[in-house]
Design an enzyme around this catalytic site. Structure first.
Site, PDB file in Angstrom:
ATOM      1  N   HIS A  28       0.841  -1.197   0.000  1.00 10.64           N
ATOM      2  CA  HIS A  28       0.000   0.000   0.000  1.00 10.64           C
ATOM      3  C   HIS A  28       0.874   1.244   0.000  1.00 10.64           C
ATOM      4  CE1 HIS A  28      -3.192  -2.783   1.361  1.00 10.64           C
ATOM      5  NE2 HIS A  28      -2.313  -3.203   2.264  1.00 10.64           N
ATOM      6  N   TYR A  44      -8.991   4.193   9.862  1.00  8.69           N
ATOM      7  CA  TYR A  44      -7.609   4.338  10.328  1.00  8.69           C
ATOM      8  C   TYR A  44      -6.838   5.266   9.406  1.00  8.69           C
ATOM      9  CZ  TYR A  44      -6.016   1.116   6.652  1.00  8.69           C
ATOM     10  OH  TYR A  44      -5.741   0.520   5.445  1.00  8.69           O
ATOM     11  N   THR A  72      -8.400   1.350   2.488  1.00  7.45           N
ATOM     12  CA  THR A  72      -9.713   1.909   2.820  1.00  7.45           C
ATOM     13  C   THR A  72      -9.605   3.358   3.280  1.00  7.45           C
ATOM     14  OG1 THR A  72      -9.573   1.111   5.098  1.00  7.45           O
ATOM     15  CG2 THR A  72     -10.582  -0.351   3.501  1.00  7.45           C
ATOM     16  N   HIS A 177      -4.009 -13.046   2.758  1.00  7.07           N
ATOM     17  CA  HIS A 177      -3.539 -13.403   4.100  1.00  7.07           C
ATOM     18  C   HIS A 177      -3.829 -14.855   4.478  1.00  7.07           C
ATOM     19  CE1 HIS A 177      -2.890  -9.219   4.040  1.00  7.07           C
ATOM     20  NE2 HIS A 177      -3.984  -8.809   4.630  1.00  7.07           N
ATOM     21  N   ASP A 244       2.568  -6.832   2.209  1.00  6.59           N
ATOM     22  CA  ASP A 244       1.586  -6.036   2.943  1.00  6.59           C
ATOM     23  C   ASP A 244       2.204  -4.764   3.535  1.00  6.59           C
ATOM     24  OD1 ASP A 244      -1.187  -5.774   3.599  1.00  6.59           O
ATOM     25  OD2 ASP A 244      -0.723  -6.180   5.688  1.00  6.59           O
TER      26      ASP A 244
END
Length: 290
Positions: A28, A44, A72, A177, A244
């Site tokens: 990300h 978050y 998100t 995951h 990740d």
């Protein structure tokens, strides 16, 4: 909004380096906030982790390709990923947040597709992005029209709650995951058994990622190795790996990326398996040039 810990600023090179053409199939990018504001109601916000830092990380690791997954944090506004793809070049692809399939115009979605975004991720409920059954079906229909893949982030407790949503899909599906099984339950874990059944269908793929959070024992994460081996035995041609980075919503210090690559070597000790996971399988799934 709680403060989450940043990535390790001193990644080390794995020994040995991964094979040429290796792909980090999930990372990300975040910020800077002045350029990419967080959406209202975001669950978050992460410390800044730019595409420039990510590309330097990949050079350190020996990674040549990658898939930038929309967080998100930004919802349907994908500018941070669009800019990152432009900076990263043709060896990189993107994955949208599925929310854009409901909120984005046809022209905007076409723009995402042209930029190299070829899939949409459905996030776990706890991250503040949820859909009604009707909206979910509409999003899946749009994915099918576009020729994209669907990507599912498991709940912290595993995939069982979400299983009715996606188990009958006939499009390419990536499960993030490892499906988040509980290694304490071994082969009896319901999520592990469900994912192994899904792998028999032929259109389901699994991402070997989130080792540090799946493990109940902590580093060196020995308890996750049997899970990876079960998937390798079931479908070695439909597994990929993702770092990740920068490890969103981490309340413990995220691991060094060099350790994560070397953990993959423990999952797939042969050169043939490693090349499948890091090179051949991502090429097939994400449409990279061979």
């Amino acid at each position: 909004m709680p403060d989450y810990l940043p990535f390790d600023p001193n990644p080390r090179s794995p020994d040995p380096k991964p094979p040429a053409g290796s792909c980090d199939c999930q990372f990300h990018v975040f910020g800077p906030a002045a350029t990419y504001p967080v959406r209202a109601g975001a669950a978050y916000e992460m410390p800044t982790a730019t595409i420039d830092v990510a590309l330097q990380l990949h050079r350190t690791l020996g990674i040549e390709r990658g898939v930038i997954v929309q967080a998100t944090t930004y919802g349907a506004d994908h500018q941070v990923v669009l800019d990152a793809l432009e900076a990263a070049g043709p060896g990189y692809r993107g994955c949208a947040n599925a929310l854009v399939l409901l909120e984005g115009s046809d022209s905007y979605i076409e723009k995402l597709d042209a930029a190299g975004i070829k899939g949409a991720r459905f996030n776990r409920q706890g991250l503040g992005v949820s859909m009604s059954t009707k909206d979910f079906e509409r999003a899946i229909s749009r994915i099918r029209e576009l020729g994209w893949y669907a990507k599912f982030q498991p709940e912290a407790s595993g995939v069982m709650e979400q299983l009715p949503l996606f188990q009958s899909l006939d499009i390419p599906v990536m499960l993030d995951h490892m499906g988040r099984p509980d290694p304490r339950q071994g082969s009896a874990d319901p999520s592990l058994k469900a994912v192994l059944e899904l792998l028999k269908q032929g259109n389901f793929w699994v991402m070997l990622s989130l080792t540090e959070k799946i493990s109940r024992d902590g580093a060196p994460w020995d308890d996750v190795i049997p899970i990876a081996h079960a998937y390798l035995e079931a479908a070695p041609d439909r597994l990929v790996w993702g770092s990740d980075w920068p490890h969103p919503v981490s309340v413990k210090q995220p691991p060094n990326e060099g350790d994560l690559v070397e953990q993959l070597y423990r999952y797939a000790p042969s050169g043939e398996l490693l090349s499948k996971i890091l090179v051949d399988n991502p090429t097939a799934f994400f449409g990279f040039e061979k």
